[in-house]
Design an enzyme around this catalytic site. Structure first.
Site, PDB file in Angstrom:
ATOM      1  N   CYS A  57     -12.541 -52.147   0.068  1.00 57.21           N
ATOM      2  CA  CYS A  57     -12.670 -52.600   1.443  1.00 57.21           C
ATOM      3  C   CYS A  57     -14.126 -52.915   1.751  1.00 57.21           C
ATOM      4  O   CYS A  57     -15.041 -52.343   1.172  1.00 57.21           O
ATOM      5  CB  CYS A  57     -12.159 -51.583   2.451  1.00 57.21           C
ATOM      6  SG  CYS A  57     -10.468 -51.047   2.207  1.00 57.21           S
ATOM      7  N   ARG A  60     -15.839 -56.022  -4.043  1.00 58.83           N
ATOM      8  CA  ARG A  60     -15.317 -54.674  -3.851  1.00 58.83           C
ATOM      9  C   ARG A  60     -13.809 -54.605  -4.042  1.00 58.83           C
ATOM     10  O   ARG A  60     -13.245 -53.526  -4.164  1.00 58.83           O
ATOM     11  CB  ARG A  60     -15.698 -54.165  -2.450  1.00 58.83           C
ATOM     12  CG  ARG A  60     -17.188 -53.983  -2.271  1.00 58.83           C
ATOM     13  CD  ARG A  60     -17.539 -53.648  -0.829  1.00 58.83           C
ATOM     14  NE  ARG A  60     -17.079 -52.337  -0.434  1.00 58.83           N
ATOM     15  CZ  ARG A  60     -17.770 -51.210  -0.574  1.00 58.83           C
ATOM     16  NH1 ARG A  60     -18.943 -51.241  -1.152  1.00 58.83           N
ATOM     17  NH2 ARG A  60     -17.294 -50.060  -0.156  1.00 58.83           N
ATOM     18  N   TRP A  87      -8.327 -53.385   1.294  1.00 55.06           N
ATOM     19  CA  TRP A  87      -7.627 -53.033   0.055  1.00 55.06           C
ATOM     20  C   TRP A  87      -6.554 -52.026   0.460  1.00 55.06           C
ATOM     21  O   TRP A  87      -6.860 -50.949   0.957  1.00 55.06           O
ATOM     22  CB  TRP A  87      -8.612 -52.440  -0.932  1.00 55.06           C
ATOM     23  CG  TRP A  87      -8.094 -52.290  -2.326  1.00 55.06           C
ATOM     24  CD1 TRP A  87      -7.976 -53.260  -3.270  1.00 55.06           C
ATOM     25  CD2 TRP A  87      -7.666 -51.077  -2.962  1.00 55.06           C
ATOM     26  NE1 TRP A  87      -7.498 -52.730  -4.457  1.00 55.06           N
ATOM     27  CE2 TRP A  87      -7.302 -51.395  -4.301  1.00 55.06           C
ATOM     28  CE3 TRP A  87      -7.563 -49.742  -2.551  1.00 55.06           C
ATOM     29  CZ2 TRP A  87      -6.836 -50.442  -5.192  1.00 55.06           C
ATOM     30  CZ3 TRP A  87      -7.091 -48.799  -3.447  1.00 55.06           C
ATOM     31  CH2 TRP A  87      -6.735 -49.157  -4.752  1.00 55.06           C
ATOM     32  N   ASN A  96     -12.719 -48.395   6.852  1.00 58.58           N
ATOM     33  CA  ASN A  96     -12.561 -48.076   5.432  1.00 58.58           C
ATOM     34  C   ASN A  96     -12.260 -46.586   5.327  1.00 58.58           C
ATOM     35  O   ASN A  96     -12.839 -45.788   6.064  1.00 58.58           O
ATOM     36  CB  ASN A  96     -13.846 -48.356   4.644  1.00 58.58           C
ATOM     37  CG  ASN A  96     -14.162 -49.825   4.548  1.00 58.58           C
ATOM     38  OD1 ASN A  96     -13.347 -50.674   4.884  1.00 58.58           O
ATOM     39  ND2 ASN A  96     -15.372 -50.126   4.092  1.00 58.58           N
ATOM     40  N   GLY A  97     -11.426 -46.200   4.370  1.00 60.73           N
ATOM     41  CA  GLY A  97     -11.139 -44.782   4.169  1.00 60.73           C
ATOM     42  C   GLY A  97      -9.678 -44.465   4.387  1.00 60.73           C
ATOM     43  O   GLY A  97      -8.826 -45.351   4.487  1.00 60.73           O
ATOM     44  N   GLU A 118     -14.802 -47.897 -24.177  1.00 64.89           N
ATOM     45  CA  GLU A 118     -15.332 -48.838 -23.202  1.00 64.89           C
ATOM     46  C   GLU A 118     -14.921 -50.270 -23.531  1.00 64.89           C
ATOM     47  O   GLU A 118     -14.581 -51.051 -22.640  1.00 64.89           O
ATOM     48  CB  GLU A 118     -16.858 -48.708 -23.135  1.00 64.89           C
ATOM     49  CG  GLU A 118     -17.563 -49.687 -22.212  1.00 64.89           C
ATOM     50  CD  GLU A 118     -17.169 -49.577 -20.751  1.00 64.89           C
ATOM     51  OE1 GLU A 118     -17.494 -50.499 -19.986  1.00 64.89           O
ATOM     52  OE2 GLU A 118     -16.526 -48.566 -20.370  1.00 64.89           O
ATOM     53  N   LYS A 126     -12.751 -52.641 -20.996  1.00 66.54           N
ATOM     54  CA  LYS A 126     -13.185 -53.952 -20.507  1.00 66.54           C
ATOM     55  C   LYS A 126     -12.114 -55.000 -20.747  1.00 66.54           C
ATOM     56  O   LYS A 126     -11.849 -55.848 -19.891  1.00 66.54           O
ATOM     57  CB  LYS A 126     -14.484 -54.384 -21.198  1.00 66.54           C
ATOM     58  CG  LYS A 126     -15.719 -53.727 -20.660  1.00 66.54           C
ATOM     59  CD  LYS A 126     -15.998 -54.146 -19.223  1.00 66.54           C
ATOM     60  CE  LYS A 126     -16.805 -53.082 -18.503  1.00 66.54           C
ATOM     61  NZ  LYS A 126     -16.053 -51.882 -18.134  1.00 66.54           N
ATOM     62  N   GLU A 174      -9.181 -54.416 -18.353  1.00 68.31           N
ATOM     63  CA  GLU A 174      -9.568 -54.602 -16.948  1.00 68.31           C
ATOM     64  C   GLU A 174      -9.508 -56.066 -16.539  1.00 68.31           C
ATOM     65  O   GLU A 174      -9.009 -56.388 -15.457  1.00 68.31           O
ATOM     66  CB  GLU A 174     -11.005 -54.108 -16.725  1.00 68.31           C
ATOM     67  CG  GLU A 174     -11.150 -52.638 -16.457  1.00 68.31           C
ATOM     68  CD  GLU A 174     -12.587 -52.274 -16.147  1.00 68.31           C
ATOM     69  OE1 GLU A 174     -12.796 -51.466 -15.226  1.00 68.31           O
ATOM     70  OE2 GLU A 174     -13.513 -52.785 -16.810  1.00 68.31           O
ATOM     71  N   HIS A 233      -3.328 -40.058 -37.043  1.00 69.21           N
ATOM     72  CA  HIS A 233      -2.547 -39.094 -36.265  1.00 69.21           C
ATOM     73  C   HIS A 233      -1.744 -39.788 -35.167  1.00 69.21           C
ATOM     74  O   HIS A 233      -1.565 -39.240 -34.082  1.00 69.21           O
ATOM     75  CB  HIS A 233      -3.475 -38.041 -35.651  1.00 69.21           C
ATOM     76  CG  HIS A 233      -4.131 -37.176 -36.676  1.00 69.21           C
ATOM     77  ND1 HIS A 233      -3.504 -36.119 -37.288  1.00 69.21           N
ATOM     78  CD2 HIS A 233      -5.372 -37.228 -37.222  1.00 69.21           C
ATOM     79  CE1 HIS A 233      -4.320 -35.544 -38.156  1.00 69.21           C
ATOM     80  NE2 HIS A 233      -5.465 -36.202 -38.135  1.00 69.21           N
ATOM     81  N   LYS A 288     -14.560 -52.484  -6.792  1.00 72.91           N
ATOM     82  CA  LYS A 288     -15.854 -52.131  -7.369  1.00 72.91           C
ATOM     83  C   LYS A 288     -16.224 -50.687  -7.087  1.00 72.91           C
ATOM     84  O   LYS A 288     -16.653 -49.956  -7.962  1.00 72.91           O
ATOM     85  CB  LYS A 288     -16.936 -53.067  -6.812  1.00 72.91           C
ATOM     86  CG  LYS A 288     -18.317 -52.843  -7.421  1.00 72.91           C
ATOM     87  CD  LYS A 288     -18.321 -53.165  -8.903  1.00 72.91           C
ATOM     88  CE  LYS A 288     -19.659 -52.964  -9.539  1.00 72.91           C
ATOM     89  NZ  LYS A 288     -19.618 -53.184 -10.988  1.00 72.91           N
TER      90      LYS A 288
END
Length: 607
Positions: free
Chosen positions: A2, A27, A74, A98-99, A480, A484, A487, A503, A602
């Site tokens: 947001c 964001r 969002w 926001n929140g 990582e 990426k 994502e 395994h 973000k």
């Protein structure tokens, strides 16, 4: 998640707000809206989807308003829809939020009994009606009274037709800053939103409520007392937040890593003495000698940086280190005392789970250091000391330069601890520092492999699955690299310790599965080479990142990416950059929104 922008001044508020919201698109959001005080009357325009839809909705309007609030949402409570988009209104009052308000259902029942009707599924509309129900001619007091009844997190921007000469803002567990201009004031959930208008910012603290007018601002703490908050001048250039000719912000930020690393390590070391310097508080410096263990807590990419940091600290400082995911750590029966050093890592400095975990151990007596990129952020302010990464604004949702600067900060901090505890000699430190100083140049070499890596992406962008393997300090890079790829390209990818392949994951390997293997020279090279043999024995496709001049794996892997020869500990900067470039090109070639991948934000400021 947001974005909030507020403005009051003499310029067209609609222009300022839309520009600010554009700079907050990174964001993550699913709808957007504006609220303008047009001739003293609230006018709200909302749209679902990207900001371009909101701009289209207002393009033929000649707004005169010089005060207003804007929002990108969002979804948390209620699906993405026109009705749930912000701003929300109750009679003469409108707000953005926001929140998450945890007790909104109870408040909604009480307000419904008082005759208020609801048009959305959001917790935000509850706040608007609550403030209206408490309004008795003073908007500031009504907001303060309403906040006393709320449980949860919020950043708010509130305006009223009855008091058109002011905007009220407030924050708790959700970021909000004030921008100070000449004859105008700004509010925003992040600095880049208004950086083109001012470099002077005031960072509100939890519980703060501020009344802003064209001529300035007054801040009140949670108890209602007027307080002073420090102003800070931000030296980011607005151009730093633009694409500078690159196709996407992510591509630009990958290529900014050499400069970001230089800025991060500059002034923190002496090649002559081998010493490392950090501006830590006196109390913290003195307590480091008594530390018996370290816990690093973070989320997502920052967690991967913490995993790399564990290798560094245990090697250089000989202190046991645990690395934990913040959303798990905060809900366990924690063991923390004054002999624990807690390291919080967060690009934004506002990550909700990390901030909550940090507050918990701090109350238990632990010493807290944070590593973050945003000056004045909540995590930075509430730490005993902070190590800033100096990466500059990172706009792309998928983190790149923030990761490498976090790793550089952890590397230097590990050396600092090693020198303080005399577990690392000056000679050893000098040698590692010389190598670290050379990394930006070596990174430039990797960046020049862009075309070669893009060709690989063209070949494998349509694969449905990837496996990333690494060992030792490069195991977190396998994690990582896989993160990426999934994502931004939405290709399923899994990172795994190469030695654990047999395994379980070995069952997945066939002629259709590309396997990224990080196999640079070092203490586990021979073991990793054996893992490559295991993949090839099952007809897997091997893409290996190797050290320049490697002839052994060149004959075994299907494809190789050669990176410069550096000490194993520092190879992560080069190997991770290669995986970033590959992920970027896969997503771009697939025609996806690289900078704003679906469902991601973000700064994750709610649990």
């Amino acid at each position: 998640m947001c974005g909030i922008v507020g403005y009051i001044g003499s310029s067209k508020a609609s222009n300022v707000l839309l520009e600010g919201l554009s700079r907050l698109e990174y964001r993550g959001y699913d709808s957007a809206g504006l609220c303008l005080l047009e001739d003293g009357v609230i006018e709200i325009t909302r749209s679902v989807g990207k900001l371009v839809n909101l701009k289209e909705a207002v393009k033929d309007r000649d707004f005169k308003a010089t005060a207003g609030i804007g929002h990108t949402r969002w979804a948390t409570h209620g699906k993405p829809s026109f009705e749930n988009a912000h701003p929300h209104k109750s009679k003469n009052i409108s707000l953005v939020h926001n929140g998450i308000i945890e007790n909104y259902l109870l408040l909604k029942e009480k307000l419904t009994e008082k005759g208020y009707s609801f048009k959305s599924e959001t917790d935000t509309e509850v706040i608007a009606h609550l403030i209206e129900s408490l309004y008795e001619g003073d908007l500031l007091k009504a907001v303060q009274a309403a906040l006393a009844e709320l449980k949860g997190s919020y950043a708010l921007g509130v305006i009223s037709e009855k008091e058109p000469d002011k905007v009220i803002v407030a924050r708790k567990d959700s970021p909000l800053v004030l921008g100070v201009g000449s004859g105008e004031m700004f509010a925003a959930s992040d600095i880049p939103a208004v950086l083109s208008h001012t470099r002077t910012f005031v960072f509100l603290e939890d519980g703060d409520v501020a009344e802003i007018t064209r001529n300035g601002y007054t801040i009140y703490d949670a108890a209602g007392s007027a307080v002073d908050r420090e102003t800070k001048n931000i030296d980011w250039n607005p151009v730093m937040a633009e694409k500078a000719g690159y196709r996407h912000f992510m591509q630009k930020e990958i290529n900014e890593q050499p400069r970001a690393l230089i800025d991060t390590i500059r002034g923190k070391y002496s090649l002559e003495s081998g010493d490392v310097f950090f501006d830590l508080s006196k109390d913290l410096k003195e307590s480091l000698k008594d530390i018996t263990r370290i816990v690093i807590v973070a989320c997502g990419t920052s967690w991967h940086a913490g995993l790399v940091g564990k290798f560094y600290i245990e090697k250089f400082a000989r202190i046991p280190v645990e690395v934990d995911i913040a959303s798990e750590y905060r809900y366990r029966d924690l063991i923390a005392d004054e002999k624990l050093l807690f390291i919080a890592i967060s690009q934004s400095g506002e990550t909700a789970d990390t901030l909550s975990a940090m507050r918990m151990v701090k109350k238990m007596g632990a010493k807290v250091i944070s590593i973050c990129n945003v000056v004045g952020s909540s995590i930075a302010r509430e730490s005993h000391s902070v190590i800033y990464t100096h990466a500059g604004p990172e706009i792309g949702v998928a983190s790149t330069k923030a990761f490498t600067t976090q790793v550089a900060s952890l590397f230097l901090f590990a050396m600092y601890l090693g020198r303080q505890r005399e577990t690392m000699s000056a000679g050893e430190s000098r040698e590692f520092l010389k190598e670290l100083v050379g990394i930006p140049d070596k990174l430039e070499h990797v960046l020049r492999l862009d075309g070669e890596i893009e060709d690989l992406a063209k070949k494998y962008k349509d694969a449905s699955d990837f496996l990333y393997l690494g060992r030792n300090v490069n195991y977190p890079i396998a994690l990582e690299g896989a993160l990426k790829l999934k994502e931004i390209s939405y290709i399923h990818a899994e990172g795994y310790p190469a030695g654990e392949m047999k395994h379980g994951p070995i069952a997945l390997i066939d002629s259709e599965l590309p396997v990224f293997v990080i196999a640079v020279k070092g203490s586990v090279y021979d073991k990793t080479a054996s893992n490559v043999e295991e993949v090839k024995a099952r007809d897997g496709i091997v893409i290996a990142i190797v050290t320049e001049g490697d002839t052994e794996l060149a004959g075994k892997a299907d494809h190789i990416i050669e990176v410069p020869d550096v000490p194993e500990e520092l190879s992560v900067f080069l190997t991770v950059t290669a995986t970033q470039i590959f992920a970027y090109h896969c997503a771009n070639l697939l025609g996806l929104d690289v900078d704003q991948p679906r469902n991601l934000a973000k700064s994750v400021t709610v649990e």
